[in-house]
Design a protein around this motif. Structure first.
Motif, PDB file in Angstrom:
ATOM      1  N   ASP A  83      17.152  13.532  33.582  1.00 20.98           N
ATOM      2  CA  ASP A  83      16.665  14.858  33.186  1.00 20.98           C
ATOM      3  C   ASP A  83      17.814  15.812  32.894  1.00 20.98           C
ATOM      4  OD1 ASP A  83      14.099  13.904  33.562  1.00 20.98           O
ATOM      5  OD2 ASP A  83      13.843  14.832  35.538  1.00 20.98           O
ATOM      6  N   LEU A  84      18.944  15.625  33.591  1.00 21.77           N
ATOM      7  CA  LEU A  84      20.112  16.478  33.395  1.00 21.77           C
ATOM      8  C   LEU A  84      20.990  16.024  32.223  1.00 21.77           C
ATOM      9  CD1 LEU A  84      21.206  16.972  37.125  1.00 21.77           C
ATOM     10  CD2 LEU A  84      20.273  18.735  35.602  1.00 21.77           C
ATOM     11  N   GLY A  85      20.665  14.894  31.623  1.00 23.82           N
ATOM     12  CA  GLY A  85      21.482  14.370  30.542  1.00 23.82           C
ATOM     13  C   GLY A  85      22.697  13.599  31.014  1.00 23.82           C
ATOM     14  N   ILE A  86      22.634  13.086  32.244  1.00 20.57           N
ATOM     15  CA  ILE A  86      23.721  12.283  32.800  1.00 20.57           C
ATOM     16  C   ILE A  86      23.406  10.804  32.583  1.00 20.57           C
ATOM     17  CG2 ILE A  86      24.884  11.619  34.950  1.00 20.57           C
ATOM     18  CD1 ILE A  86      24.425  14.499  35.923  1.00 20.57           C
ATOM     19  N   GLU A  87      24.355  10.065  32.069  1.00 20.39           N
ATOM     20  CA  GLU A  87      24.179   8.640  31.770  1.00 20.39           C
ATOM     21  C   GLU A  87      23.924   7.851  33.045  1.00 20.39           C
ATOM     22  OE1 GLU A  87      23.457   5.426  30.275  1.00 20.39           O
ATOM     23  OE2 GLU A  87      24.211   6.797  28.732  1.00 20.39           O
TER      24      GLU A  87
END
Length: 299
Positions: A83-87
């Motif tokens: 959701d945070l855009g962390i891989e």
């Protein structure tokens, strides 16, 4: 390009003791220590060094790739990262154990007592850094993790030609002097707080001057006093940033490291990297929990 963050993902159970540990622990009775602390507040947060560093780096606009293990209870953590855009492709999951758990108690002077259950972290060495990762990863960090994972990942970073920060943190006591020297020989940068720095120096027999000549830079964070940047034997004190409030120190060092990685990935000099680290650490300490602060400036 991305930063590969090797370390723990954990759930932090954070408690506040309204007194001072020093008033409860009798120095001449340590051999029969038996103390109990009343903690009126208890909070459960997403934590772990890799998680906190990834959050910090992503908040600044960096591309964070944590490499870690979670347990059967870790799906919410992985989804939070998405959701945070962390891989999340380098985050493994084990169904046979729990995600690492950290129990942190802080007193009114911001001293902390911590207990840590490693859980799935002990299998973090099953994640591997491969040569093909160098095409998308510009810099890495080895933060506290399973002992074998830290050893393996240092060698794998070196073999892949990916420059990395050695950040032993609370994992430092797991290693003897020769093992710590091996980490330093492989690393490009070393990051420690002042207490860890003293232990690293004692165990290796190397002064800060000598360590700094073996790497591209040694950084010693000093909490409210800022940090020292050592390069080729020369020390520079980077001034602290005054926080809006001192609320919770949990995760401040990790916030600092995320900012440091952000600068390294962009090719900044170490002093500029450290200045951003001090600024983000001051921002984090004004909020409770290691991943609950928001950016109020442009890096």
């Amino acid at each position: 390009m991305a930063a590969l963050i090797c370390g723990s993902l954990a759930f932090d159970n954070i408690m506040t003791f309204e007194g001072r540990f020093a008033d409860q622990i009798l120095p001449d009775q340590l051999h029969i220590l038996n103390v109990s602390f009343l903690v009126p507040t208890l909070r459960r947060d997403f934590g772990g060094c890799a998680g906190n560093i990834a959050y910090s780096l992503r908040l600044l606009g960096g591309d964070a790739h944590p490499m870690a293990m979670v347990g059967s209870d870790g799906e919410d953590y992985v989804q939070r990262f998405r959701d945070l855009g962390i891989e999340t492709r380098h985050v493994g999951q084990l169904q046979s154990t729990h995600t690492a758990q950290c129990m942190i108690m802080t007193d009114r002077d911001n001293n902390q007592i911590t207990a840590f259950h490693p859980g799935a972290m002990m299998q973090a060495h099953e994640n591997r850094i491969t040569a093909d990762m160098a095409a998308e990863v510009k810099v890495g960090i080895i933060a506290p993790d399973g002992r074998q994972a830290m050893i393996d990942h240092a060698a794998q970073f070196k073999a892949a030609g990916i420059p990395f920060v050695f950040d032993p943190g609370q994992g430092l006591p797991m290693f003897n002097g020769d093992e710590l020297k091996a980490f330093i020989e492989q690393a490009d940068w070393v990051a420690v707080n002042d207490y860890e720095g003293k232990m690293l120096s004692e165990r290796t027999g190397l002064s800060f001057d000598e360590i700094s000549r073996k790497v591209r830079g040694l950084v010693v964070t000093l909490g409210a006093e800022g940090c020292e940047v050592w390069q080729q034997g020369e020390k520079t004190l980077v001034a602290p940033v005054k926080p809006a409030a001192v609320v919770d120190p949990t995760g401040c060092g990790d916030a600092w490291r995320g900012a440091f990685l952000f600068g390294l990935e962009r090719g900044w000099d170490l002093l500029r990297c450290a200045e951003l680290g001090n600024r983000l650490g001051a921002l984090k300490i004004a909020q409770r929990g290691p991943q609950n602060y928001q950016l109020d400036f442009q890096p």
